[in-house]
Design a protein around this motif. Structure first.
Motif, PDB file in Angstrom:
ATOM      1  N   ALA A  36     -11.791   7.660  11.736  1.00  0.00           N
ATOM      2  CA  ALA A  36     -10.449   8.066  11.317  1.00  0.00           C
ATOM      3  C   ALA A  36      -9.402   7.114  11.885  1.00  0.00           C
ATOM      4  O   ALA A  36      -8.434   6.774  11.199  1.00  0.00           O
ATOM      5  N   TRP A  37      -9.580   6.673  13.109  1.00  0.00           N
ATOM      6  CA  TRP A  37      -8.648   5.723  13.719  1.00  0.00           C
ATOM      7  C   TRP A  37      -8.666   4.399  12.952  1.00  0.00           C
ATOM      8  O   TRP A  37      -7.608   3.840  12.649  1.00  0.00           O
ATOM      9  N   ILE A  38      -9.837   3.900  12.627  1.00  0.00           N
ATOM     10  CA  ILE A  38      -9.950   2.639  11.891  1.00  0.00           C
ATOM     11  C   ILE A  38      -9.308   2.768  10.517  1.00  0.00           C
ATOM     12  O   ILE A  38      -8.546   1.896  10.084  1.00  0.00           O
ATOM     13  N   ALA A  39      -9.600   3.846   9.818  1.00  0.00           N
ATOM     14  CA  ALA A  39      -9.023   4.049   8.483  1.00  0.00           C
ATOM     15  C   ALA A  39      -7.507   4.185   8.558  1.00  0.00           C
ATOM     16  O   ALA A  39      -6.780   3.622   7.724  1.00  0.00           O
ATOM     17  N   GLY A  40      -7.006   4.899   9.538  1.00  0.00           N
ATOM     18  CA  GLY A  40      -5.563   5.093   9.673  1.00  0.00           C
ATOM     19  C   GLY A  40      -4.820   3.808   9.967  1.00  0.00           C
ATOM     20  O   GLY A  40      -3.784   3.519   9.354  1.00  0.00           O
ATOM     21  N   THR A  41      -5.324   3.025  10.891  1.00  0.00           N
ATOM     22  CA  THR A  41      -4.646   1.768  11.212  1.00  0.00           C
ATOM     23  C   THR A  41      -4.745   0.776  10.067  1.00  0.00           C
ATOM     24  O   THR A  41      -3.787   0.056   9.787  1.00  0.00           O
ATOM     25  N   THR A  42      -5.869   0.751   9.384  1.00  0.00           N
ATOM     26  CA  THR A  42      -5.999  -0.139   8.228  1.00  0.00           C
ATOM     27  C   THR A  42      -4.996   0.248   7.151  1.00  0.00           C
ATOM     28  O   THR A  42      -4.347  -0.632   6.556  1.00  0.00           O
ATOM     29  N   PHE A  43      -4.837   1.536   6.920  1.00  0.00           N
ATOM     30  CA  PHE A  43      -3.861   2.006   5.933  1.00  0.00           C
ATOM     31  C   PHE A  43      -2.453   1.583   6.325  1.00  0.00           C
ATOM     32  O   PHE A  43      -1.686   1.094   5.495  1.00  0.00           O
ATOM     33  N   LEU A  44      -2.100   1.749   7.610  1.00  0.00           N
ATOM     34  CA  LEU A  44      -0.757   1.391   8.056  1.00  0.00           C
ATOM     35  C   LEU A  44      -0.500  -0.108   7.958  1.00  0.00           C
ATOM     36  O   LEU A  44       0.598  -0.539   7.601  1.00  0.00           O
ATOM     37  N   VAL A  45      -1.485  -0.910   8.266  1.00  0.00           N
ATOM     38  CA  VAL A  45      -1.283  -2.359   8.286  1.00  0.00           C
ATOM     39  C   VAL A  45      -1.314  -2.954   6.886  1.00  0.00           C
ATOM     40  O   VAL A  45      -0.531  -3.856   6.568  1.00  0.00           O
ATOM     41  N   LEU A  46      -2.176  -2.461   6.007  1.00  0.00           N
ATOM     42  CA  LEU A  46      -2.344  -3.087   4.697  1.00  0.00           C
ATOM     43  C   LEU A  46      -1.644  -2.367   3.558  1.00  0.00           C
ATOM     44  O   LEU A  46      -1.029  -2.996   2.701  1.00  0.00           O
ATOM     45  N   VAL A  47      -1.703  -1.056   3.513  1.00  0.00           N
ATOM     46  CA  VAL A  47      -1.248  -0.319   2.335  1.00  0.00           C
ATOM     47  C   VAL A  47       0.238   0.013   2.399  1.00  0.00           C
ATOM     48  O   VAL A  47       0.936  -0.101   1.385  1.00  0.00           O
ATOM     49  N   VAL A  48       0.751   0.406   3.557  1.00  0.00           N
ATOM     50  CA  VAL A  48       2.162   0.790   3.652  1.00  0.00           C
ATOM     51  C   VAL A  48       3.089  -0.363   3.288  1.00  0.00           C
ATOM     52  O   VAL A  48       4.030  -0.166   2.509  1.00  0.00           O
ATOM     53  N   LEU A  81       2.521  -2.771   1.254  1.00  0.00           N
ATOM     54  CA  LEU A  81       2.375  -2.941  -0.188  1.00  0.00           C
ATOM     55  C   LEU A  81       3.194  -1.889  -0.942  1.00  0.00           C
ATOM     56  O   LEU A  81       3.884  -2.213  -1.919  1.00  0.00           O
ATOM     57  N   ILE A  82       3.157  -0.657  -0.478  1.00  0.00           N
ATOM     58  CA  ILE A  82       3.928   0.410  -1.119  1.00  0.00           C
ATOM     59  C   ILE A  82       5.426   0.130  -0.999  1.00  0.00           C
ATOM     60  O   ILE A  82       6.184   0.300  -1.962  1.00  0.00           O
ATOM     61  N   VAL A  83       5.869  -0.319   0.166  1.00  0.00           N
ATOM     62  CA  VAL A  83       7.286  -0.628   0.373  1.00  0.00           C
ATOM     63  C   VAL A  83       7.720  -1.757  -0.557  1.00  0.00           C
ATOM     64  O   VAL A  83       8.786  -1.692  -1.188  1.00  0.00           O
ATOM     65  N   GLU A  84       6.901  -2.793  -0.665  1.00  0.00           N
ATOM     66  CA  GLU A  84       7.249  -3.931  -1.531  1.00  0.00           C
ATOM     67  C   GLU A  84       7.273  -3.515  -3.001  1.00  0.00           C
ATOM     68  O   GLU A  84       8.152  -3.959  -3.763  1.00  0.00           O
ATOM     69  N   MET A  85       6.348  -2.681  -3.433  1.00  0.00           N
ATOM     70  CA  MET A  85       6.353  -2.213  -4.821  1.00  0.00           C
ATOM     71  C   MET A  85       7.598  -1.369  -5.103  1.00  0.00           C
ATOM     72  O   MET A  85       8.171  -1.462  -6.192  1.00  0.00           O
ATOM     73  N   ASP A  86       8.043  -0.586  -4.124  1.00  0.00           N
ATOM     74  CA  ASP A  86       9.251   0.214  -4.298  1.00  0.00           C
ATOM     75  C   ASP A  86      10.484  -0.685  -4.415  1.00  0.00           C
ATOM     76  O   ASP A  86      11.360  -0.445  -5.253  1.00  0.00           O
ATOM     77  N   ARG A  87      10.552  -1.722  -3.586  1.00  0.00           N
ATOM     78  CA  ARG A  87      11.667  -2.675  -3.690  1.00  0.00           C
ATOM     79  C   ARG A  87      11.690  -3.346  -5.057  1.00  0.00           C
ATOM     80  O   ARG A  87      12.756  -3.513  -5.652  1.00  0.00           O
ATOM     81  N   GLU A  88      10.546  -3.749  -5.532  1.00  0.00           N
ATOM     82  CA  GLU A  88      10.452  -4.410  -6.840  1.00  0.00           C
ATOM     83  C   GLU A  88      10.918  -3.455  -7.954  1.00  0.00           C
ATOM     84  O   GLU A  88      11.640  -3.865  -8.863  1.00  0.00           O
TER      85      GLU A  88
END
Length: 98
Positions: A57-69, A71-78
Protein backbone atom coordinates in the motif's frame (compact mmCIF):
# COMPACT_ATOMS: atom_id res chain seq x y z
CA UNK A 1 -23.12 -18.82 64.22
CA UNK A 2 -20.82 -21.71 63.71
CA UNK A 3 -17.79 -19.94 62.33
CA UNK A 4 -17.03 -16.61 63.93
CA UNK A 5 -13.60 -16.31 62.26
CA UNK A 6 -14.96 -15.77 58.74
CA UNK A 7 -16.51 -12.49 57.69
CA UNK A 8 -19.16 -12.37 54.96
CA UNK A 9 -18.98 -14.02 51.55
CA UNK A 10 -19.65 -17.56 50.55
CA UNK A 11 -17.30 -20.34 51.51
CA UNK A 12 -16.67 -23.17 49.07
CA UNK A 13 -16.21 -26.72 50.22
CA UNK A 14 -12.66 -27.89 50.64
CA UNK A 15 -11.26 -30.00 47.80
CA UNK A 16 -9.30 -33.13 48.39
CA UNK A 17 -5.62 -32.42 47.73
CA UNK A 18 -4.96 -35.56 45.66
CA UNK A 19 -7.51 -34.87 42.90
CA UNK A 20 -6.71 -32.59 39.97
CA UNK A 21 -9.26 -30.12 38.70
CA UNK A 22 -11.09 -30.59 35.44
CA UNK A 23 -9.69 -27.32 34.17
CA UNK A 24 -6.14 -28.54 34.75
CA UNK A 25 -6.88 -31.79 32.92
CA UNK A 26 -8.38 -29.93 29.97
CA UNK A 27 -5.51 -27.43 29.76
CA UNK A 28 -2.99 -30.27 29.58
CA UNK A 29 -4.82 -32.16 26.85
CA UNK A 30 -3.24 -32.59 23.42
CA UNK A 31 -6.24 -30.98 21.72
CA UNK A 32 -5.72 -27.74 23.65
CA UNK A 33 -1.99 -27.72 22.94
CA UNK A 34 -2.63 -28.26 19.21
CA UNK A 35 -5.21 -25.46 19.29
CA UNK A 36 -2.72 -23.10 20.92
CA UNK A 37 -0.11 -24.03 18.33
CA UNK A 38 -2.58 -23.43 15.48
CA UNK A 39 -3.60 -20.06 16.96
CA UNK A 40 0.06 -19.05 17.23
CA UNK A 41 0.70 -20.05 13.61
CA UNK A 42 -2.38 -18.15 12.43
CA UNK A 43 -1.27 -15.04 14.32
CA UNK A 44 2.20 -15.27 12.74
CA UNK A 45 0.77 -15.57 9.22
CA UNK A 46 -1.67 -12.70 9.83
CA UNK A 47 1.14 -10.49 11.06
CA UNK A 48 3.30 -11.27 8.01
CA UNK A 49 0.37 -10.69 5.65
CA UNK A 50 -0.51 -7.38 7.30
CA UNK A 51 3.09 -6.20 7.11
CA UNK A 52 3.49 -7.09 3.42
CA UNK A 53 0.10 -5.55 2.60
CA UNK A 54 1.18 -2.35 4.34
CA UNK A 55 4.38 -2.23 2.32
CA UNK A 56 2.49 -2.75 -0.92
CA UNK A 57 0.00 0.00 0.00
CA UNK A 58 2.88 2.38 0.75
CA UNK A 59 4.52 1.66 -2.61
CA UNK A 60 1.25 2.09 -4.50
CA UNK A 61 0.41 5.31 -2.65
CA UNK A 62 3.74 6.99 -3.24
CA UNK A 63 3.80 5.92 -6.87
CA UNK A 64 0.35 7.43 -7.34
CA UNK A 65 1.43 10.70 -5.71
CA UNK A 66 4.63 10.99 -7.72
CA UNK A 67 3.35 9.92 -11.15
CA UNK A 68 -0.43 10.28 -11.39
CA UNK A 69 -1.23 13.44 -9.41
CA UNK A 70 1.02 15.73 -11.53
CA UNK A 71 -0.54 14.24 -14.66
CA UNK A 72 -4.05 15.00 -13.37
CA UNK A 73 -3.04 18.57 -12.48
CA UNK A 74 -1.52 19.13 -15.93
CA UNK A 75 -4.60 17.72 -17.69
CA UNK A 76 -6.81 20.07 -15.64
CA UNK A 77 -4.66 23.07 -16.61
CA UNK A 78 -4.86 22.08 -20.27
CA UNK A 79 -8.65 21.79 -20.04
CA UNK A 80 -8.92 25.21 -18.41
CA UNK A 81 -6.73 26.72 -21.14
CA UNK A 82 -8.90 25.16 -23.85
CA UNK A 83 -12.06 26.47 -22.17
CA UNK A 84 -10.56 29.96 -21.92
CA UNK A 85 -9.59 29.96 -25.62
CA UNK A 86 -13.06 28.78 -26.58
CA UNK A 87 -14.67 31.49 -24.44
CA UNK A 88 -12.44 34.22 -25.95
CA UNK A 89 -13.16 33.01 -29.47
CA UNK A 90 -16.92 33.11 -28.87
CA UNK A 91 -16.72 36.65 -27.44
CA UNK A 92 -14.64 37.94 -30.37
CA UNK A 93 -16.85 36.24 -32.92
CA UNK A 94 -14.04 34.30 -34.55
CA UNK A 95 -14.41 30.65 -35.32
CA UNK A 96 -13.24 28.36 -32.54
CA UNK A 97 -9.85 26.74 -33.09
CA UNK A 98 -9.89 23.01 -33.65
Amino acid sequence: MASQGRRGGVSLPDRPSNSTSILAKISRSSLVSRGKEAAGDAAFVAKKLLRSTGKAAWIAGTTFLVLVVPLIVEMDREQQLNDLELQQASLLGTPAPK
